[in-house]
Design an enzyme around this catalytic site. Structure first.
Site, PDB file in Angstrom:
ATOM      1  N   GLU A   1      90.062  76.695 -24.284  1.00 21.76           N
ATOM      2  CA  GLU A   1      90.439  76.491 -25.693  1.00 21.76           C
ATOM      3  C   GLU A   1      90.780  77.782 -26.427  1.00 21.76           C
ATOM      4  O   GLU A   1      90.290  78.033 -27.528  1.00 21.76           O
ATOM      5  CB  GLU A   1      89.328  75.712 -26.425  1.00 21.76           C
ATOM      6  CG  GLU A   1      89.097  74.337 -25.831  1.00 21.76           C
ATOM      7  CD  GLU A   1      87.974  73.551 -26.503  1.00 21.76           C
ATOM      8  OE1 GLU A   1      87.388  74.042 -27.490  1.00 21.76           O
ATOM      9  OE2 GLU A   1      87.677  72.436 -26.043  1.00 21.76           O
TER      10      GLU A   1
ATOM     11  N   ASN B   1      91.795  75.882 -19.426  1.00 22.84           N
ATOM     12  CA  ASN B   1      91.511  74.508 -19.852  1.00 22.84           C
ATOM     13  C   ASN B   1      91.658  74.389 -21.370  1.00 22.84           C
ATOM     14  O   ASN B   1      91.179  75.249 -22.114  1.00 22.84           O
ATOM     15  CB  ASN B   1      90.069  74.169 -19.436  1.00 22.84           C
ATOM     16  CG  ASN B   1      89.701  72.708 -19.573  1.00 22.84           C
ATOM     17  OD1 ASN B   1      90.367  71.838 -19.021  1.00 22.84           O
ATOM     18  ND2 ASN B   1      88.621  72.435 -20.284  1.00 22.84           N
TER      19      ASN B   1
ATOM     20  N   HIS C   1      91.573  64.441 -24.280  1.00 24.17           N
ATOM     21  CA  HIS C   1      90.816  63.687 -25.281  1.00 24.17           C
ATOM     22  C   HIS C   1      91.854  62.993 -26.163  1.00 24.17           C
ATOM     23  O   HIS C   1      92.405  63.597 -27.086  1.00 24.17           O
ATOM     24  CB  HIS C   1      89.916  64.614 -26.102  1.00 24.17           C
ATOM     25  CG  HIS C   1      88.807  65.237 -25.310  1.00 24.17           C
ATOM     26  ND1 HIS C   1      87.825  64.484 -24.698  1.00 24.17           N
ATOM     27  CD2 HIS C   1      88.517  66.529 -25.030  1.00 24.17           C
ATOM     28  CE1 HIS C   1      86.980  65.292 -24.077  1.00 24.17           C
ATOM     29  NE2 HIS C   1      87.380  66.538 -24.259  1.00 24.17           N
TER      30      HIS C   1
ATOM     31  N   GLU D   1      88.969  66.185 -18.901  1.00 23.78           N
ATOM     32  CA  GLU D   1      87.917  65.672 -19.797  1.00 23.78           C
ATOM     33  C   GLU D   1      88.366  64.347 -20.412  1.00 23.78           C
ATOM     34  O   GLU D   1      88.162  64.091 -21.596  1.00 23.78           O
ATOM     35  CB  GLU D   1      87.603  66.688 -20.913  1.00 23.78           C
ATOM     36  CG  GLU D   1      87.263  68.085 -20.416  1.00 23.78           C
ATOM     37  CD  GLU D   1      86.825  69.044 -21.522  1.00 23.78           C
ATOM     38  OE1 GLU D   1      86.539  68.582 -22.656  1.00 23.78           O
ATOM     39  OE2 GLU D   1      86.759  70.264 -21.249  1.00 23.78           O
TER      40      GLU D   1
ATOM     41  N   ASP E   1      89.094  61.033 -22.056  1.00 25.19           N
ATOM     42  CA  ASP E   1      88.600  59.832 -22.729  1.00 25.19           C
ATOM     43  C   ASP E   1      89.656  59.420 -23.749  1.00 25.19           C
ATOM     44  O   ASP E   1      90.423  60.249 -24.230  1.00 25.19           O
ATOM     45  CB  ASP E   1      87.215  60.006 -23.370  1.00 25.19           C
ATOM     46  CG  ASP E   1      87.041  61.236 -24.242  1.00 25.19           C
ATOM     47  OD1 ASP E   1      88.021  61.685 -24.884  1.00 25.19           O
ATOM     48  OD2 ASP E   1      85.910  61.756 -24.307  1.00 25.19           O
TER      49      ASP E   1
END
Length: 327
Positions: A131, A172, A208, A245, A247
């Site tokens: 990030e 990432n 996400h 990650e 979702d």
């Protein structure tokens, strides 16, 4: 057709289907993670972050990280280790320290050597830098950027390569999936690391996502073709890509219609990985909605994972499995 997510991914020529894990005593969750047809990779959700491992300088707290590493290695699973250099969940002694270029690099080196050294040969992948970008593709403010400048990123990769040359080294980030300025920023980072003559093995797209417009994300999950073109654009830099990650949240409460819309969004993400040779795997950010980080972080949003609160498979599970099997 394969009857589980991991078995289907392997049959499709991919490396793994994984989950984030926080070790807890819930048999419903454990049964799913134990199923080698379903899961083949584990990412420690929080246990390997800096504040968890080195809360004070030189004071290392290995218990939870060891436990999470063992959760993968004892089952013969891949272990995506997460994460070394990140502005968040960073102890205040680092974030607020009075550093110069040399002393902050020494702190980075000590941390990277200690953590990567302990798990050398166990971590199949490492999120080296996490990030580092703002939404507009510029570098995110952090103690690392302020003191060292953008060079902190290749420096971290150089330190990581020295500490464990056997693992795959990843950058990432989230919101890279839309093919926007932030995506271009990730490409810039990959080129920067390579310009130092260093190895960057992959770019992790956190994924996400949302299946409808929500208060925290206007743009629902893009089309499969759009997602695949973004993955391919990153892979064209000579790196692997992975959804790290995943979702896909919605405005809650869920309805049957919302669950089906959500399942369709999962199919688009998963299908895009099937469409890109260098997309090596998919990790969902948890097994069950029961423990998802989403409702606590985005109030009024949730139902983001493949199993519901009672560990029943949701429509999103079925669409994910069917999409992998169809390729």
């Amino acid at each position: 057709a394969a009857s589980g997510l991991e078995a289907a991914m392997k049959a499709a020529g991919k490396q793994y289907f994984g989950t984030a894990l926080t070790v807890r005593n819930d048999q419903g969750e454990i049964d799913i993670i134990n199923n080698k047809n379903e899961i083949g990779s584990i990412t420690p959700e929080n246990a390997m972050k800096w504040e968890a491992i080195q809360p004070n300088r030189g004071q290392f707290n290995w218990g939870p990280a060891d436990q999470h590493a063992a959760a993968a290695t004892s089952r013969g699973y891949e272990l995506r280790c997460h994460t070394l250099v990140w502005h968040s969940q960073l102890p205040s002694w680092v974030a607020n320290g009075n550093w110069n270029n040399q002393t902050l690099q020494a702190v980075m080196r000590d941390h990277i050597n200690a953590v990567m050294g302990r798990y050398r040969g166990k971590c199949t992948h490492w999120d080296v830098v996490n990030e580092a970008l703002n939404e507009d593709g510029t570098y995110r403010d952090s103690v690392f950027l302020r003191v060292i400048g953008e060079a902190y990123i290749p420096i971290a990769f150089r330190m990581a390569l020295a500490a464990d040359p056997t693992t795959k080294l990843y950058y990432n980030d989230y919101n890279l999936e839309y093919g926007n300025a932030k995506t271009e920023g990730a490409k810039r980072i990959a080129r920067l690391v390579k310009s130092y003559g260093l190895r960057i093995d992959g770019i992790g797209l956190q994924a996400h996502m949302t299946s409808e417009s929500t208060p925290t994300q206007n743009t629902p999950t893009p089309s499969r073709a759009k997602l695949a073109s973004v993955l391919q654009g990153l892979a064209d830099l000579g790196v692997d890509v992975a959804y790290t990650e995943l979702d896909i949240r919605m405005n809650t409460p869920a309805t049957q219609q919302k669950l089906q819309t959500n399942a369709d969004a999962y199919a688009r993400i998963v299908g895009s990985c099937m469409d890109v040779k260098r997309c090596v795997g998919i990790t969902v950010w948890g097994i069950s909605d029961k423990y998802s980080w989403v409702p606590g972080t985005f109030p009024g949003e949730g139902s983001a994972l493949l199993w519901n609160d009672n560990f029943q498979k949701k429509p999103s599970y079925t669409s994910t499995l069917n999409t992998i099997n169809r390729r």
